[in-house]
Design an enzyme around this catalytic site. Structure first.
Site, mmCIF file in Angstrom:
data_model
loop_
_atom_site.group_PDB
_atom_site.id
_atom_site.type_symbol
_atom_site.label_atom_id
_atom_site.label_comp_id
_atom_site.label_asym_id
_atom_site.label_seq_id
_atom_site.Cartn_x
_atom_site.Cartn_y
_atom_site.Cartn_z
ATOM 1 N N ASP A 162 0.826 -1.204 0.000
ATOM 2 C CA ASP A 162 0.000 0.000 0.000
ATOM 3 C C ASP A 162 0.863 1.257 0.000
ATOM 4 O O ASP A 162 1.947 1.283 0.591
ATOM 5 C CB ASP A 162 -0.900 -0.014 1.243
ATOM 6 C CG ASP A 162 -2.100 0.901 1.095
ATOM 7 O OD1 ASP A 162 -2.324 1.422 -0.012
ATOM 8 O OD2 ASP A 162 -2.819 1.097 2.085
ATOM 9 N N ASN A 198 -10.608 -3.098 -6.179
ATOM 10 C CA ASN A 198 -9.834 -2.071 -6.875
ATOM 11 C C ASN A 198 -10.412 -1.687 -8.226
ATOM 12 O O ASN A 198 -10.007 -0.672 -8.815
ATOM 13 C CB ASN A 198 -8.381 -2.520 -7.059
ATOM 14 C CG ASN A 198 -7.550 -2.406 -5.793
ATOM 15 O OD1 ASN A 198 -6.567 -3.119 -5.627
ATOM 16 N ND2 ASN A 198 -7.936 -1.514 -4.882
#
Length: 260
Positions: free
Chosen positions: A25, A73
């Site tokens: 991330d 996503n």
């Protein structure tokens, strides 16, 4: 089950984690903090993947699992999703040969049907090419979600039962099944449960990643953005893991008794 379940028995607690799972991330925020477009962060993140593979291999990690693209996503801007797909293909073209030369097996898990035919073929070719390698297994989770994984495992388990006629056996309740029976159909049934879970970028969530497999993993969160997560940061995570008391439901006194 090929590997020990942490809820059914007591797995080993190796000094160096056998399996490390990472949510990579912070690529976009890394770029934004440097006044760069988000695309620059994703490109730098691919370089960090190579460094992580090399660092894990050097430290004796046998399984490295990387969360590259979640089933959620797809909600991102279309141009960013398109970029991520292109980066995925470029990475496969550039890295698979190197991984194969170093004896690394590549696996890609997730609902791959949503990817275009070319990318699916590239994934299949990469997996076939590296299938016999044993130095380390690197798994890329792409269009993956923990809930998807459990659901697809249930569906495969029921299909396997139907095909084998298990439900027709006298006295067999078709609605009763064991953890071991389900677990063998999970997308990563070939790998042990992660010893160490790492999330970069400052967030402290699992985000639908390996929900079944992380039951007793040690969790490590760092503010470091993924593009800056190198060998030194990995060593910090492993050092934190080595300070943990892995009880798997037992008491500290029981661990002391076992050690004496």
């Amino acid at each position: 089950m090929a590997h020990t379940s942490s809820t059914q028995s007591l797995p080993a607690s190796p000094t160096v984690p056998k399996h490390v799972a990472i949510i990579m991330d912070g690529n976009g925020r890394w770029a934004t903090s440097r006044f760069l477009p988000r695309v620059a962060g994703h490109g730098k993140g691919v370089e960090a993947v190579r460094a992580a593979v090399e660092a894990c291999a050097a430290r004796g990690v046998e399984y490295l699992t990387l969360f590259a693209f979640s089933s959620e996503n797809w909600r991102r801007p279309a141009d960013e999703v398109s970029l991520l797909m292109r980066l995925f293909m470029v990475a496969l073209e550039r890295e698979v040969g190197k991984m194969h030369a170093n004896g690394i097996r590549l696996k890609v898990v997730g609902d791959l049907n949503r990817f275009d035919d070319k990318l699916q073929q590239m994934i299949d070719n990469a997996e076939r090419k590296t299938a016999g390698n044993t130095a380390m297994t690197v798994t890329i989770c792409a269009n993956y979600g923990g809930r998807w994984d459990v659901m697809q495992a249930v569906q495969k388990m029921l299909a396997a039962r139907a095909a084998s006629g298990v439900a027709a056996i006298a006295g067999q309740d078709a609605n009763v099944f064991s953890e071991d029976e389900l677990a063998q159909h999970l997308a990563m049934a070939y790998a042990p449960e992660p010893d160490l879970f790492i999330r970069t970028g400052g967030e402290q969530r699992i985000s639908n990643f390996l929900l079944w497999q992380l039951a007793y993993s040690e969790l490590y969160f760092t503010d470091t953005y993924w593009p800056d997560f190198g060998a030194d940061e990995l060593d910090k995570a492993i050092a934190s893991y080595q300070q943990r008391e892995r009880r798997f439901g037992r008491t500290s006194a029981q661990l002391l008794e076992q050690a004496s």
